[in-house]
Scaffold this active site. Structure first.
Site, PDB file in Angstrom:
ATOM      1  N   LYS A 139       1.520   4.147  -3.089  1.00 23.07           N
ATOM      2  CA  LYS A 139       1.310   5.571  -2.821  1.00 23.07           C
ATOM      3  C   LYS A 139       2.590   6.360  -3.120  1.00 23.07           C
ATOM      4  O   LYS A 139       2.533   7.466  -3.688  1.00 23.07           O
ATOM      5  CB  LYS A 139       0.898   5.782  -1.365  1.00 23.07           C
ATOM      6  CG  LYS A 139      -0.474   5.237  -1.001  1.00 23.07           C
ATOM      7  CD  LYS A 139      -1.588   5.998  -1.686  1.00 23.07           C
ATOM      8  CE  LYS A 139      -2.956   5.571  -1.177  1.00 23.07           C
ATOM      9  NZ  LYS A 139      -4.064   6.286  -1.855  1.00 23.07           N
ATOM     10  N   TYR A 165       0.829  -1.207   0.000  1.00 22.54           N
ATOM     11  CA  TYR A 165       0.000   0.000   0.000  1.00 22.54           C
ATOM     12  C   TYR A 165       0.863   1.257   0.000  1.00 22.54           C
ATOM     13  O   TYR A 165       0.682   2.153  -0.831  1.00 22.54           O
ATOM     14  CB  TYR A 165      -0.911  -0.020   1.226  1.00 22.54           C
ATOM     15  CG  TYR A 165      -1.797   1.203   1.384  1.00 22.54           C
ATOM     16  CD1 TYR A 165      -3.057   1.250   0.796  1.00 22.54           C
ATOM     17  CD2 TYR A 165      -1.370   2.303   2.126  1.00 22.54           C
ATOM     18  CE1 TYR A 165      -3.879   2.367   0.945  1.00 22.54           C
ATOM     19  CE2 TYR A 165      -2.180   3.419   2.280  1.00 22.54           C
ATOM     20  CZ  TYR A 165      -3.431   3.442   1.685  1.00 22.54           C
ATOM     21  OH  TYR A 165      -4.228   4.559   1.826  1.00 22.54           O
TER      22      TYR A 165
END
Length: 236
Positions: free
Chosen positions: A130, A126
């Protein structure tokens, strides 16, 4: 010159709050989404997506340029998206495509909602995605790119069971969490308010700047969770 803004992710936790602010700040607010916000005003223009695979086609028909500020609050989780591949498609590919088209059309200021811990070298998928998005958008050459990195967002997440559970636990222990803690969870409306205030401050700062000078500026600003908390702290 009339002010214009465009946003994707307008129906999400932060996005729907941000729309309320932007509709008061800009002469025209363009919303690109699969469904319209619950409340539309005369300042809003809505462009409906079948899904984000036709984002580029929709964007081609929208008149935006140097008079337009662009915002993205689009984001998901691996579980909500349906796996890593789908998550990357939403959080990286769709966001980057939106940013790329905005830049090609002459948009100068871009506001990106990211996440605390974003890092291209992170061992967490994750955070790594990002970070990759932040890096890719940074390389597009916007005159002003502002990246917001909030911690856990407080608010009702539709379809996000784990995040809602984490919030319930946090409510019990929140009195024990220092208000200055870097990773302290933050209310979605506070993030939206910080994004709106930042956009307004940039507008005021550059309003009288020489156009040629402004076009030579390529600045990337990161506003982390601690700064977001400080910017929106309620005065007692």
């Amino acid at each position: 010159m009339k002010r214009k803004a465009i946003i994707i992710g307008a129906t999400g936790l932060v996005g729907k709050q941000l729309v309320n602010h932007l509709s008061l700040m800009y002469d025209s607010l363009i919303i690109v989404a699969r469904k319209p916000p619950k409340r539309m005003s005369a300042e809003m223009q809505f462009y409906q997506l079948g899904d984000f695979t036709n984002l580029q086609e929709i964007m081609a028909s929208i008149a935006i340029g140097s008079d337009t500020d662009a915002f993205t609050c689009l984001g998901s989780t691996k579980k909500q998206a349906g796996g890593e591949e789908a998550f990357r498609r939403i959080d990286y590919e769709y966001n980057f495509e939106f940013a790329k088209v905005c830049r090609e059309k002459g948009v100068q200021r871009f506001f990106l909602l990211s996440a605390l811990g974003a890092d291209v070298k992170s061992r967490f998928f994750y955070n790594r995605v990002k970070g990759e998005l932040e890096q890719a958008v940074s390389e597009l050459g916007f005159n002003e790119l502002v990246i917001f990195q909030p911690s856990l967002l407080l608010g009702k997440h539709k379809g996000r069971v784990l995040e809602n559970a984490a919030q319930s636990i946090y409510k019990v222990f929140s009195p024990l969490v220092p208000k200055t803690m870097k990773a302290r969870p933050i209310e979605a409306q506070r993030v939206a308010a910080a994004m709106a205030v930042t956009a307004q401050n940039l507008y005021e700062r550059h309003r009288f700047m020489d156009a040629q000078t402004e076009s030579q500026v390529h600045k990337v600003t990161i506003i982390d969770n601690k700064q977001l908390l400080a910017m929106t702290q309620l005065k007692s």
